[in-house]
Write a protein that holds these residues in place. Structure first.
Motif, PDB file in Angstrom:
ATOM      1  N   ILE A  11       0.893  -0.772  -0.316  1.00 10.42           N
ATOM      2  CA  ILE A  11       0.520   0.144  -0.215  1.00 10.42           C
ATOM      3  C   ILE A  11       1.025   1.191  -0.288  1.00 10.42           C
ATOM      4  CG2 ILE A  11      -1.831   1.345   0.984  1.00 10.42           C
ATOM      5  CD1 ILE A  11      -2.612  -1.473   2.627  1.00 10.42           C
ATOM      6  N   VAL A  12       0.317   1.907  -0.587  1.00  8.65           N
ATOM      7  CA  VAL A  12       1.063   3.272  -1.073  1.00  8.65           C
ATOM      8  C   VAL A  12       0.294   4.691  -0.477  1.00  8.65           C
ATOM      9  CG1 VAL A  12       3.076   5.381  -2.421  1.00  8.65           C
ATOM     10  CG2 VAL A  12       3.023   2.079  -2.182  1.00  8.65           C
ATOM     11  N   VAL A  34       0.210  -3.118  -6.176  1.00  8.62           N
ATOM     12  CA  VAL A  34       0.363  -2.122  -5.216  1.00  8.62           C
ATOM     13  C   VAL A  34      -1.224  -1.252  -5.242  1.00  8.62           C
ATOM     14  CG1 VAL A  34       1.181  -0.058  -5.297  1.00  8.62           C
ATOM     15  CG2 VAL A  34       2.361  -1.548  -6.457  1.00  8.62           C
ATOM     16  N   ALA A  35      -1.580  -1.135  -3.932  1.00  6.35           N
ATOM     17  CA  ALA A  35      -3.141  -0.344  -4.278  1.00  6.35           C
ATOM     18  C   ALA A  35      -2.724   1.258  -3.741  1.00  6.35           C
ATOM     19  CB  ALA A  35      -3.240  -0.556  -1.920  1.00  6.35           C
ATOM     20  N   VAL A  36      -2.536   1.334  -4.257  1.00  2.00           N
ATOM     21  CA  VAL A  36      -2.186   2.999  -5.710  1.00  2.00           C
ATOM     22  C   VAL A  36      -3.362   3.958  -3.565  1.00  2.00           C
ATOM     23  CG1 VAL A  36      -2.017   4.715  -7.066  1.00  2.00           C
ATOM     24  CG2 VAL A  36      -1.304   2.951  -7.669  1.00  2.00           C
ATOM     25  N   ALA A  60      -6.752   1.134  -7.536  1.00  2.00           N
ATOM     26  CA  ALA A  60      -7.028   2.818  -6.663  1.00  2.00           C
ATOM     27  C   ALA A  60      -7.951   2.506  -5.548  1.00  2.00           C
ATOM     28  CB  ALA A  60      -7.322   3.525  -7.597  1.00  2.00           C
ATOM     29  N   VAL A  61      -7.362   3.113  -4.817  1.00  2.00           N
ATOM     30  CA  VAL A  61      -8.093   2.870  -3.327  1.00  2.00           C
ATOM     31  C   VAL A  61      -8.170   5.042  -1.850  1.00  2.00           C
ATOM     32  CG1 VAL A  61      -8.414   2.045  -1.321  1.00  2.00           C
ATOM     33  CG2 VAL A  61      -7.667   0.922  -2.340  1.00  2.00           C
ATOM     34  N   GLU A  62      -9.432   4.598  -2.551  1.00  2.00           N
ATOM     35  CA  GLU A  62      -9.486   6.259  -2.060  1.00  2.00           C
ATOM     36  C   GLU A  62      -9.448   6.370  -0.702  1.00  2.00           C
ATOM     37  OE1 GLU A  62     -12.794  10.241  -1.910  1.00  2.00           O
ATOM     38  OE2 GLU A  62     -13.738   7.904  -2.529  1.00  2.00           O
ATOM     39  N   VAL A  63      -8.580   7.023   0.250  1.00  2.00           N
ATOM     40  CA  VAL A  63      -8.274   7.247   1.803  1.00  2.00           C
ATOM     41  C   VAL A  63      -8.237   8.724   2.008  1.00  2.00           C
ATOM     42  CG1 VAL A  63      -5.751   7.031   1.553  1.00  2.00           C
ATOM     43  CG2 VAL A  63      -7.283   6.230   3.350  1.00  2.00           C
ATOM     44  N   ASP A  64      -8.346   8.614   3.123  1.00  2.00           N
ATOM     45  CA  ASP A  64      -8.067  10.176   4.478  1.00  2.00           C
ATOM     46  C   ASP A  64      -7.209   8.804   5.382  1.00  2.00           C
ATOM     47  OD1 ASP A  64      -8.417  12.159   5.985  1.00  2.00           O
ATOM     48  OD2 ASP A  64      -9.424  12.919   5.741  1.00  2.00           O
TER      49      ASP A  64
END
Length: 85
Positions: A11-12, A34-36, A60-64
């Motif tokens: 994960i990056v 890779v989890a982007v 692609a993963v949205e994250v805060d």
């Protein structure tokens, strides 16, 4: 760079641009999946597409990262899409 990370899931965070994107690309070129992760899912998707053009696998993963629930969702999404980190 070789394939010394083949079979590994990474994960990056902040991988939609800049140093994060460069790190995600380097990990993918070393064979990692890779989890982007990024605040901007559109930016993350652009990185995923760039990784895909080089034969790598990414999602692609949205994250805060300031929000615990968001981080939990990132981990769940990564595990579902790529497997355990």
């Amino acid at each position: 760079m070789g394939q010394h990370l083949e079979g590994r899931v990474t994960i990056v965070t902040g991988a939609g641009s800049g140093i994060g994107r460069a790190t995600a690309l380097a990990l993918a070129s070393a064979g990692a999946q890779v989890a982007v992760a990024d605040l901007s899912v559109a930016a993350a998707q652009a990185s995923v597409e760039q990784i895909g053009q080089t034969g790598g696998q990414a999602v692609a993963v949205e994250v805060d990262v300031a929000g615990l629930e968001s981080v939990r969702n990132m981990m769940d999404r990564t595990h579902s899409a790529l497997g355990p980190v």
